[in-house]
Design a protein around this motif. Structure first.
Motif, PDB file in Angstrom:
ATOM      1  N   TYR A 149       0.847  -1.186   0.000  1.00  0.00           N
ATOM      2  CA  TYR A 149       0.000   0.000   0.000  1.00  0.00           C
ATOM      3  C   TYR A 149       0.895   1.252   0.000  1.00  0.00           C
ATOM      4  O   TYR A 149       1.898   1.304   0.702  1.00  0.00           O
ATOM      5  N   PHE A 150       0.500   2.254  -0.768  1.00  0.00           N
ATOM      6  CA  PHE A 150       1.305   3.477  -0.826  1.00  0.00           C
ATOM      7  C   PHE A 150       1.125   4.298   0.445  1.00  0.00           C
ATOM      8  O   PHE A 150       0.011   4.520   0.907  1.00  0.00           O
ATOM      9  N   ASP A 151       2.239   4.750   1.007  1.00  0.00           N
ATOM     10  CA  ASP A 151       2.240   5.644   2.163  1.00  0.00           C
ATOM     11  C   ASP A 151       3.481   6.511   2.041  1.00  0.00           C
ATOM     12  O   ASP A 151       4.595   6.037   2.236  1.00  0.00           O
ATOM     13  N   GLU A 152       3.288   7.783   1.706  1.00  0.00           N
ATOM     14  CA  GLU A 152       4.435   8.654   1.481  1.00  0.00           C
ATOM     15  C   GLU A 152       5.233   8.901   2.750  1.00  0.00           C
ATOM     16  O   GLU A 152       6.352   9.424   2.698  1.00  0.00           O
ATOM     17  N   LEU A 153       4.701   8.519   3.894  1.00  0.00           N
ATOM     18  CA  LEU A 153       5.440   8.665   5.146  1.00  0.00           C
ATOM     19  C   LEU A 153       6.598   7.674   5.238  1.00  0.00           C
ATOM     20  O   LEU A 153       7.626   7.955   5.852  1.00  0.00           O
ATOM     21  N   ILE A 154       6.446   6.504   4.607  1.00  0.00           N
ATOM     22  CA  ILE A 154       7.388   5.407   4.787  1.00  0.00           C
ATOM     23  C   ILE A 154       8.535   5.449   3.776  1.00  0.00           C
ATOM     24  O   ILE A 154       8.328   5.606   2.577  1.00  0.00           O
ATOM     25  N   THR A 155       9.753   5.293   4.298  1.00  0.00           N
ATOM     26  CA  THR A 155      10.951   5.085   3.485  1.00  0.00           C
ATOM     27  C   THR A 155      11.525   3.722   3.856  1.00  0.00           C
ATOM     28  O   THR A 155      11.811   3.470   5.022  1.00  0.00           O
ATOM     29  N   HIS A 156      11.664   2.854   2.880  1.00  0.00           N
ATOM     30  CA  HIS A 156      12.160   1.508   3.175  1.00  0.00           C
ATOM     31  C   HIS A 156      13.651   1.538   3.490  1.00  0.00           C
ATOM     32  O   HIS A 156      14.442   2.153   2.778  1.00  0.00           O
ATOM     33  N   HIS A 157      14.019   0.865   4.551  1.00  0.00           N
ATOM     34  CA  HIS A 157      15.415   0.741   4.977  1.00  0.00           C
ATOM     35  C   HIS A 157      16.121  -0.302   4.114  1.00  0.00           C
ATOM     36  O   HIS A 157      15.483  -1.171   3.509  1.00  0.00           O
TER      37      HIS A 157
END
Length: 238
Positions: free
Chosen positions: A149-157
């Motif tokens: 799901y798209f969530d602009e808050l999240i940046t994948h580590h």
């Protein structure tokens, strides 16, 4: 023993916990949670902090994040906390404190603990018997990390990115992590490190941090009975 000074280093993930005062609710309606997330995104961008995982429970918050600068997490949490308290007090015609003292934070050994902490955070609603599966909870990062799901808050580590060569492969492998329970010993280590705001990692990680900072990053034990009491207390929470 006096509390260790907060550990602040750039580019090392931190597990952050902030609780409502006396464990009272800090979110009453969905609009409260949405306001919090909006401000989290705003201040994470302002202070250069990457958000990797989160969950908003009724009376506390868990975040897994990485600061690009040494004091970015403190600046983020101070700004976020003040803004949300103003909103909450105005919305519910109240005054005074909302949060339980300082937020807790723990430096995380990425190689050995990052995905465990991410899983721990997103399983909070399941452990609290609020939902049966993490994807059923609206206010966590699980759907983004596991289902795409798209969530602009999240940046994948980088630890997440290494789970596969494609988004679908990474999501499937991340989902598979949730098929196994986190061992009680690891849960206890995780909870105590967060409660005491100390580092969580293997000996190599701890030694490297202590050499870099020139001080201890784990408090000394105070004996079996007291240690057992702390373990018991920590394992009653989420």
């Amino acid at each position: 023993m006096p509390r260790l000074p907060r550990l602040n280093l750039a580019n090392i993930p931190q597990h952050v916990i902030q609780r409502g005062n006396n464990r009272n609710a800090c979110f009453l309606l969905d609009r409260d949670r949405q306001y919090y997330l909006n401000k989290l995104q705003e201040y994470s961008q302002k202070f250069n902090v990457k958000i990797h995982a989160y969950v908003l429970m009724n009376n506390h918050v868990h975040l897994l994040l990485s600061p690009e600068e040494k004091f970015s997490v403190s600046l983020l949490m101070q700004s976020l906390g003040r803004s949300y308290v103003r909103y909450f007090n105005k919305s519910y015609k109240r005054s005074g404190t909302l949060w339980e003292g300082r937020f807790k934070s723990s430096l995380i050994d990425s190689e050995n603990y990052f995905l465990i902490v991410s899983r721990y955070i997103e399983l909070n609603p399941v452990r609290a018997n609020m939902v049966e599966k993490p994807e059923s909870y609206d206010w966590s990062s699980y759907r983004t990390n596991a289902l795409g799901y798209f969530d602009e808050l999240i940046t994948h580590h980088q630890c997440f990115m290494m789970l596969g060569k494609t988004n679908l492969e990474r999501q499937k492998n991340y989902q598979s992590l949730f098929e196994n329970t986190i061992p009680l010993k690891v849960l206890t280590e995780l909870r105590i490190s967060a409660h005491k705001s100390q580092a969580l990692g293997n000996k190599k990680f701890i030694d490297e941090l202590e050499n870099l900072l020139g001080r201890k990053v784990i408090s000394d034990s105070h004996g079996g009975d007291r240690r057992s009491s702390v373990y018991k207390q920590m394992n009653q929470g989420f």
